[in-house]
Write a protein that holds these residues in place. Sequence first.
Motif, PDB file in Angstrom:
ATOM      1  N   VAL A  90      -3.373   5.889   7.712  1.00 40.15           N
ATOM      2  CA  VAL A  90      -3.558   5.991   6.263  1.00 40.15           C
ATOM      3  C   VAL A  90      -2.421   5.217   5.592  1.00 40.15           C
ATOM      4  CG1 VAL A  90      -3.684   7.548   4.275  1.00 40.15           C
ATOM      5  CG2 VAL A  90      -4.731   8.215   6.461  1.00 40.15           C
ATOM      6  N   GLN A  91      -2.792   4.152   4.886  1.00 40.26           N
ATOM      7  CA  GLN A  91      -1.813   3.345   4.156  1.00 40.26           C
ATOM      8  C   GLN A  91      -1.463   4.058   2.862  1.00 40.26           C
ATOM      9  OE1 GLN A  91      -0.926   0.360   5.677  1.00 40.26           O
ATOM     10  NE2 GLN A  91      -2.453   0.656   7.264  1.00 40.26           N
ATOM     11  N   ASP A  92      -0.274   3.809   2.348  1.00 41.63           N
ATOM     12  CA  ASP A  92       0.157   4.436   1.097  1.00 41.63           C
ATOM     13  C   ASP A  92       0.937   3.402   0.295  1.00 41.63           C
ATOM     14  OD1 ASP A  92       0.999   6.053  -0.964  1.00 41.63           O
ATOM     15  OD2 ASP A  92       2.194   7.395   0.282  1.00 41.63           O
ATOM     16  N   ARG A  93       0.305   2.862  -0.729  1.00 42.58           N
ATOM     17  CA  ARG A  93       0.955   1.888  -1.600  1.00 42.58           C
ATOM     18  C   ARG A  93       0.911   2.390  -3.034  1.00 42.58           C
ATOM     19  NH1 ARG A  93       2.257   0.650   2.577  1.00 42.58           N
ATOM     20  NH2 ARG A  93       2.006  -1.245   3.771  1.00 42.58           N
ATOM     21  N   LEU A  94       2.076   2.598  -3.605  1.00 40.54           N
ATOM     22  CA  LEU A  94       2.179   3.044  -5.004  1.00 40.54           C
ATOM     23  C   LEU A  94       1.354   4.309  -5.252  1.00 40.54           C
ATOM     24  CD1 LEU A  94       1.836  -0.501  -6.616  1.00 40.54           C
ATOM     25  CD2 LEU A  94       3.952   0.738  -6.123  1.00 40.54           C
ATOM     26  N   GLY A  95       1.362   5.207  -4.276  1.00 40.87           N
ATOM     27  CA  GLY A  95       0.647   6.466  -4.427  1.00 40.87           C
ATOM     28  C   GLY A  95      -0.854   6.383  -4.220  1.00 40.87           C
ATOM     29  N   ARG A  96      -1.372   5.201  -3.913  1.00 36.43           N
ATOM     30  CA  ARG A  96      -2.814   5.039  -3.665  1.00 36.43           C
ATOM     31  C   ARG A  96      -3.015   4.982  -2.154  1.00 36.43           C
ATOM     32  NH1 ARG A  96      -5.818   2.019  -7.826  1.00 36.43           N
ATOM     33  NH2 ARG A  96      -7.404   3.416  -7.049  1.00 36.43           N
ATOM     34  N   ARG A  97      -3.771   5.917  -1.632  1.00 34.39           N
ATOM     35  CA  ARG A  97      -3.979   5.971  -0.187  1.00 34.39           C
ATOM     36  C   ARG A  97      -5.303   5.310   0.178  1.00 34.39           C
ATOM     37  NH1 ARG A  97      -0.595  10.155  -1.087  1.00 34.39           N
ATOM     38  NH2 ARG A  97       1.114  10.315   0.380  1.00 34.39           N
ATOM     39  N   PHE A  98      -5.276   4.617   1.327  1.00 30.71           N
ATOM     40  CA  PHE A  98      -6.465   3.906   1.790  1.00 30.71           C
ATOM     41  C   PHE A  98      -6.356   3.633   3.277  1.00 30.71           C
ATOM     42  CE2 PHE A  98      -3.383   0.874   0.170  1.00 30.71           C
ATOM     43  CZ  PHE A  98      -3.303  -0.085   1.168  1.00 30.71           C
ATOM     44  N   VAL A  99      -7.473   3.231   3.871  1.00 30.73           N
ATOM     45  CA  VAL A  99      -7.529   2.826   5.269  1.00 30.73           C
ATOM     46  C   VAL A  99      -7.882   1.347   5.283  1.00 30.73           C
ATOM     47  CG1 VAL A  99      -8.760   3.123   7.459  1.00 30.73           C
ATOM     48  CG2 VAL A  99      -8.206   5.137   6.050  1.00 30.73           C
ATOM     49  N   TYR A 100      -7.117   0.563   6.047  1.00 28.72           N
ATOM     50  CA  TYR A 100      -7.397  -0.869   6.192  1.00 28.72           C
ATOM     51  C   TYR A 100      -8.339  -1.098   7.359  1.00 28.72           C
ATOM     52  CZ  TYR A 100      -3.961  -3.507   3.313  1.00 28.72           C
ATOM     53  OH  TYR A 100      -3.268  -4.114   2.310  1.00 28.72           O
ATOM     54  N   LEU A 101      -9.426  -1.831   7.120  1.00 30.93           N
ATOM     55  CA  LEU A 101     -10.222  -2.426   8.187  1.00 30.93           C
ATOM     56  C   LEU A 101      -9.810  -3.887   8.237  1.00 30.93           C
ATOM     57  CD1 LEU A 101     -13.851  -1.030   7.748  1.00 30.93           C
ATOM     58  CD2 LEU A 101     -12.060  -0.271   9.323  1.00 30.93           C
ATOM     59  N   SER A 102      -9.232  -4.310   9.344  1.00 36.16           N
ATOM     60  CA  SER A 102      -8.766  -5.689   9.498  1.00 36.16           C
ATOM     61  C   SER A 102      -9.814  -6.521  10.219  1.00 36.16           C
ATOM     62  CB  SER A 102      -7.469  -5.729  10.321  1.00 36.16           C
ATOM     63  OG  SER A 102      -6.404  -5.194   9.588  1.00 36.16           O
ATOM     64  N   TRP A 103     -10.125  -7.680   9.630  1.00 34.63           N
ATOM     65  CA  TRP A 103     -11.027  -8.652  10.240  1.00 34.63           C
ATOM     66  C   TRP A 103     -10.190  -9.755  10.863  1.00 34.63           C
ATOM     67  CZ3 TRP A 103     -16.075  -7.919  10.764  1.00 34.63           C
ATOM     68  CH2 TRP A 103     -16.707  -6.999   9.918  1.00 34.63           C
ATOM     69  N   GLY A 104     -10.565 -10.143  12.062  1.00 30.88           N
ATOM     70  CA  GLY A 104      -9.827 -11.220  12.702  1.00 30.88           C
ATOM     71  C   GLY A 104     -10.665 -11.921  13.744  1.00 30.88           C
ATOM     72  N   THR A 105     -10.075 -12.974  14.267  1.00 27.46           N
ATOM     73  CA  THR A 105     -10.683 -13.700  15.370  1.00 27.46           C
ATOM     74  C   THR A 105      -9.937 -13.301  16.640  1.00 27.46           C
ATOM     75  OG1 THR A 105      -9.191 -15.568  15.049  1.00 27.46           O
ATOM     76  CG2 THR A 105     -11.309 -15.649  13.898  1.00 27.46           C
ATOM     77  N   VAL A 106     -10.636 -13.337  17.750  1.00 29.34           N
ATOM     78  CA  VAL A 106     -10.015 -13.042  19.041  1.00 29.34           C
ATOM     79  C   VAL A 106     -10.134 -14.297  19.894  1.00 29.34           C
ATOM     80  CG1 VAL A 106     -10.079 -11.588  21.103  1.00 29.34           C
ATOM     81  CG2 VAL A 106     -10.528 -10.581  18.851  1.00 29.34           C
ATOM     82  N   ASP A 107      -8.983 -14.799  20.352  1.00 32.62           N
ATOM     83  CA  ASP A 107      -8.993 -16.037  21.147  1.00 32.62           C
ATOM     84  C   ASP A 107      -9.258 -15.736  22.620  1.00 32.62           C
ATOM     85  OD1 ASP A 107      -6.586 -15.253  22.355  1.00 32.62           O
ATOM     86  OD2 ASP A 107      -5.354 -16.639  21.177  1.00 32.62           O
ATOM     87  N   GLY A 108      -9.272 -16.777  23.428  1.00 33.87           N
ATOM     88  CA  GLY A 108      -9.596 -16.653  24.849  1.00 33.87           C
ATOM     89  C   GLY A 108      -8.669 -15.732  25.616  1.00 33.87           C
ATOM     90  N   SER A 109      -7.432 -15.573  25.151  1.00 39.59           N
ATOM     91  CA  SER A 109      -6.496 -14.680  25.839  1.00 39.59           C
ATOM     92  C   SER A 109      -6.474 -13.280  25.234  1.00 39.59           C
ATOM     93  CB  SER A 109      -5.082 -15.285  25.825  1.00 39.59           C
ATOM     94  OG  SER A 109      -4.636 -15.463  24.504  1.00 39.59           O
ATOM     95  N   GLY A 110      -7.412 -13.003  24.292  1.00 37.68           N
ATOM     96  CA  GLY A 110      -7.533 -11.664  23.726  1.00 37.68           C
ATOM     97  C   GLY A 110      -6.633 -11.400  22.538  1.00 37.68           C
ATOM     98  N   VAL A 111      -6.003 -12.433  21.979  1.00 38.58           N
ATOM     99  CA  VAL A 111      -5.116 -12.241  20.823  1.00 38.58           C
ATOM    100  C   VAL A 111      -5.937 -12.182  19.536  1.00 38.58           C
ATOM    101  CG1 VAL A 111      -3.230 -13.260  19.478  1.00 38.58           C
ATOM    102  CG2 VAL A 111      -3.182 -13.348  21.984  1.00 38.58           C
ATOM    103  N   PHE A 112      -5.703 -11.124  18.770  1.00 36.43           N
ATOM    104  CA  PHE A 112      -6.376 -10.891  17.494  1.00 36.43           C
ATOM    105  C   PHE A 112      -5.547 -11.540  16.389  1.00 36.43           C
ATOM    106  CE2 PHE A 112      -7.205  -8.520  13.608  1.00 36.43           C
ATOM    107  CZ  PHE A 112      -8.538  -8.144  13.679  1.00 36.43           C
ATOM    108  N   THR A 113      -6.186 -12.382  15.573  1.00 39.39           N
ATOM    109  CA  THR A 113      -5.516 -13.000  14.422  1.00 39.39           C
ATOM    110  C   THR A 113      -6.258 -12.590  13.156  1.00 39.39           C
ATOM    111  OG1 THR A 113      -4.850 -14.880  15.787  1.00 39.39           O
ATOM    112  CG2 THR A 113      -4.738 -15.180  13.397  1.00 39.39           C
ATOM    113  N   MET A 114      -5.603 -11.747  12.346  1.00 37.43           N
ATOM    114  CA  MET A 114      -6.223 -11.214  11.144  1.00 37.43           C
ATOM    115  C   MET A 114      -6.371 -12.305  10.089  1.00 37.43           C
ATOM    116  SD  MET A 114      -5.679  -9.661   7.848  1.00 37.43           S
ATOM    117  CE  MET A 114      -3.928  -9.444   7.767  1.00 37.43           C
TER     118      MET A 114
END
Length: 170
Positions: A90-114
């Motif tokens: 649960v993220q908390d910025r300036l009293g506003r709580r939220f959940v981040y869904l991160s979108w990214g690419t996954v390369d051949g070695s399994g590295v996620f880049t948001m």
Amino acid sequence: MPRLPGAGGHGMMAGMRIRIDAVDLPGLTRPASADGRVPAYGNLHVAVQRRDRPAELLEPQPGDAPSATWTLDCTTSASPNGIEVRGPYVQDRLGRRFVYLSWGTVDGSGVFTMFRRAKLMLDAVPADVLDAAARGGLLVGRLGLTDAQGGPLCARVEPPRITWTAGRAD
């Protein structure tokens, strides 16, 4: 009626789970925009981002999965402003709580880049639903993850783009 210890007392912490049920994922590829401002992306994945640790992702799911579900452990407490939700995802910025869904690419070695994120705004959960979820132990958010242009859903996500319901954590 007498109050039970820990039953909704001011400031008392209680366990709750948030379950995110996602459908309508956009697919594994995202073509470049016609104006060239958005590049093409391949091998898209989506995951829940840990608070203050963008590289720590919970259960990345491929963009072409039929659905994706994440369950987050958190705590709730009563405050003068209603139910406060806290937890490792649960993220908390300036009293506003939220959940981040991160979108990214996954390369051949399994590295996620948001490359973009969706913010599931917890302060947009109707107060009666959040109260019932805190009592029952489960808050469920249901949403589709494809935006109007056919790409990954990003930016702030509030009803009606997401439907929040309360349940029982059994």
